[in-house]
Scaffold this motif. Structure first.
Motif, PDB file in Angstrom:
ATOM      1  N   GLU A  18       0.857  -1.139  -0.086  1.00 38.18           N
ATOM      2  CA  GLU A  18       0.039   0.006   0.009  1.00 38.18           C
ATOM      3  C   GLU A  18       0.885   1.107   0.010  1.00 38.18           C
ATOM      4  N   LYS A  19       0.339   2.384  -0.652  1.00 36.82           N
ATOM      5  CA  LYS A  19       1.234   3.464  -0.668  1.00 36.82           C
ATOM      6  C   LYS A  19       0.786   4.445   0.219  1.00 36.82           C
ATOM      7  N   GLU A  20       1.598   5.515   0.619  1.00 43.86           N
ATOM      8  CA  GLU A  20       1.284   6.580   1.481  1.00 43.86           C
ATOM      9  C   GLU A  20       0.458   6.075   2.968  1.00 43.86           C
ATOM     10  N   THR A  21       1.202   5.112   3.545  1.00 42.24           N
ATOM     11  CA  THR A  21       0.661   4.560   4.879  1.00 42.24           C
ATOM     12  C   THR A  21       0.439   5.830   5.814  1.00 42.24           C
ATOM     13  N   TYR A  22       1.544   6.589   5.817  1.00 45.72           N
ATOM     14  CA  TYR A  22       1.548   7.738   6.800  1.00 45.72           C
ATOM     15  C   TYR A  22       1.329   8.833   6.115  1.00 45.72           C
ATOM     16  N   GLN A  23       0.493   9.641   6.958  1.00 47.50           N
ATOM     17  CA  GLN A  23      -0.256  11.167   5.948  1.00 47.50           C
ATOM     18  C   GLN A  23      -0.104  11.987   7.123  1.00 47.50           C
ATOM     19  N   LEU A  24       0.126  13.317   6.882  1.00 46.68           N
ATOM     20  CA  LEU A  24      -0.084  14.285   7.597  1.00 46.68           C
ATOM     21  C   LEU A  24      -1.499  14.583   7.745  1.00 46.68           C
TER      22      LEU A  24
ATOM     23  N   GLU B 228      -1.515  10.270  10.579  1.00 40.11           N
ATOM     24  CA  GLU B 228      -2.468   9.181  10.579  1.00 40.11           C
ATOM     25  C   GLU B 228      -1.597   7.917   9.893  1.00 40.11           C
ATOM     26  N   ASN B 229      -1.818   6.725  10.551  1.00 39.74           N
ATOM     27  CA  ASN B 229      -1.579   5.566   9.616  1.00 39.74           C
ATOM     28  C   ASN B 229      -2.957   4.802   9.217  1.00 39.74           C
ATOM     29  N   ARG B 230      -3.311   4.944   8.077  1.00 40.04           N
ATOM     30  CA  ARG B 230      -4.503   4.421   7.549  1.00 40.04           C
ATOM     31  C   ARG B 230      -4.593   2.762   7.655  1.00 40.04           C
ATOM     32  N   LEU B 231      -3.670   2.404   7.860  1.00 40.42           N
ATOM     33  CA  LEU B 231      -3.788   0.894   7.829  1.00 40.42           C
ATOM     34  C   LEU B 231      -3.800   0.004   9.185  1.00 40.42           C
ATOM     35  N   GLU B 232      -3.874   0.980  10.234  1.00 39.00           N
ATOM     36  CA  GLU B 232      -3.913   0.274  11.644  1.00 39.00           C
ATOM     37  C   GLU B 232      -5.645  -0.024  11.840  1.00 39.00           C
ATOM     38  N   GLY B 233      -5.625  -0.799  12.944  1.00 38.94           N
ATOM     39  CA  GLY B 233      -7.036  -1.407  13.492  1.00 38.94           C
ATOM     40  C   GLY B 233      -7.080  -1.413  14.846  1.00 38.94           C
ATOM     41  N   GLN B 234      -8.368  -1.929  15.392  1.00 34.43           N
ATOM     42  CA  GLN B 234      -8.683  -2.241  16.663  1.00 34.43           C
ATOM     43  C   GLN B 234      -9.589  -3.377  16.672  1.00 34.43           C
ATOM     44  N   LEU B 235      -9.332  -4.040  18.149  1.00 34.37           N
ATOM     45  CA  LEU B 235     -10.265  -5.495  18.146  1.00 34.37           C
ATOM     46  C   LEU B 235     -10.405  -5.461  19.604  1.00 34.37           C
ATOM     47  N   HIS B 236     -11.136  -6.522  19.929  1.00 38.12           N
ATOM     48  CA  HIS B 236     -11.703  -6.917  21.165  1.00 38.12           C
ATOM     49  C   HIS B 236     -10.824  -8.238  21.786  1.00 38.12           C
TER      50      HIS B 236
END
Length: 383
Positions: free
Chosen positions: A148-154, A172-180
């Motif tokens: 993926e391109k441009e994972t980190y963005q201002l 921003e890191n657009r590839l991160e996520g969250q879970l239970h």
């Protein structure tokens, strides 16, 4: 109260007869290993030994971040480790998350890919600029890992919408996520039991002794067991079983969960100060953890607990930055124990011909654990 006992014939002939594969620790790493062994050898006797009634380290006591490295954390790591080692660990985290999602299924652990955000206060301008200088390099490395391109963005444009005070920049890191984490471990337990894995809770292994054809185990209450192959997957509690030079140290992290906050605008996972602080929205409540860097000697402990000198700075961060001018109350507080060392590389090696260790996950057990366990099982299967 502890007790000593001699096992009965019935126990030794059935429930306690020798195991083909034994695992010490029923967290993500241990269950990941047991499932992989059963996948390849479904007829083998596989057992997981857990000292508590449920996993008692970090697997169910973390913040539920599916992350692989914030910019300031990466910058900090690159100052103390070779570049290749840092990016290999990031790759392992990323691949570990993909393995976990495929193994468990997003719906079974409430996984949401809402992205991640690193925040910077005005007085941290120098650190922010250092990150911005490296962002093209970071994005190039991540593209090679994720595709993926441009994972980190201002994303300074997001500052007003989150309601923060005193924040000058957001990356921003657009590839991160969250879970239970609780649902995740519950599903892994179900999968392990369905695969025929035997899970023994309340069984603390006190001694391991390897012979030419087997490993003898003795529990704290005197129960005798044996296995042909063994995995140590106790992460921060592994120190007594390892060489002193390997430095697997327990590290306590404390967490606060507030009561519901009206109009809470947070979305995704948030990192601050090299990842030492982290917070997120949990069903309209703020969950925040970290701060162990303020009292490293104190927090280098295997004892669960809560301390004011860690909680009070989090209180200030909530009131002054995250929820300025908003009344909030604490609903729950807890702590977890992770495994750390001088560097963030896991201890992943044979301890002897029949015993392997997969520990010291450096606070990234959600990302690393299940796949690291599967790889450890493979090492033992191949031995």
């Amino acid at each position: 109260m502890s007790f000593k006992r001699n096992s009965s014939f019935w126990e030794m002939d059935a429930m306690l007869r020798p195991f083909d594969f034994g695992v010490i620790g029923s967290g993500l790493t241990g269950l990941g290993a047991a499932l992989e062994w059963k996948r390849q050898r479904p007829g083998d006797r596989v057992a997981v030994f857990e000292r508590g009634p449920i996993p008692t380290g970090a697997s169910t006591r973390n913040a539920g971040f599916a992350c692989f490295g914030s910019p300031t954390e990466l910058l900090d790591d690159l100052q103390s480790q070779p570049d290749a080692a840092v990016w290999k660990l990031v790759e392992d985290r990323w691949q570990g998350l993909q393995h976990l999602r495929k193994l468990v299924g997003d719906e079974n652990m409430d996984y949401e890919g809402l992205g991640g955000y690193e925040i910077f206060r005005a007085e941290e301008e120098a650190g922010f600029q250092a990150c911005m200088e490296k962002l093209p390099v970071f994005n190039k490395e991540l593209e090679g890992i994720t595709g993926e391109k441009e994972t980190y963005q201002l994303r300074d444009d997001l500052i007003p919408s989150f309601g923060f005070k005193g924040i000058s920049h957001i990356i921003e890191n657009r590839l991160e996520g969250q879970l239970h984490p609780g649902k995740l471990l519950e599903k892994l337990y179900q999968m392990a039991l369905n695969a025929g894995v035997l899970i023994y809770t309340g069984l603390e292994v006190a001694r391991m002794e390897e012979e030419s054809d087997r490993i003898l185990l003795t529990s704290k209450d005197g129960l005798n067991l044996e296995a042909s192959r063994l995995l140590l997957a106790t992460n921060g509690f592994a120190g007594p079983f390892l060489l002193e030079s390997e430095k697997v140290l327990p590290a306590r992290n404390q967490i606060i969960l507030t009561k519901a906050v009206a109009g809470l605008q947070l979305k995704g996972c948030y990192h601050y100060d090299r990842g030492y602080y982290y917070f997120r929205n949990l069903n309209g409540r703020l969950l925040i953890g970290g701060g162990r860097h303020l009292e490293k000697d104190q927090e280098q402990t295997a004892d669960f607990g809560l301390t004011d000198n860690i909680l009070q700075p989090m209180h200030r961060l909530i009131s002054e930055v995250i929820l300025p001018g908003v009344a909030w109350e604490t609903e729950q507080q807890w702590s977890g124990i992770m495994g750390v060392g001088p560097q963030k590389q896991p201890v992943f090696r044979f301890l002897s011909d029949r015993t392997f260790a997969a520990v010291r996950l450096g606070g990234m057990g959600v990302a690393l654990g299940a796949k690291l366990g599967a790889k450890a099982a493979q090492k033992l299967l191949d031995s």
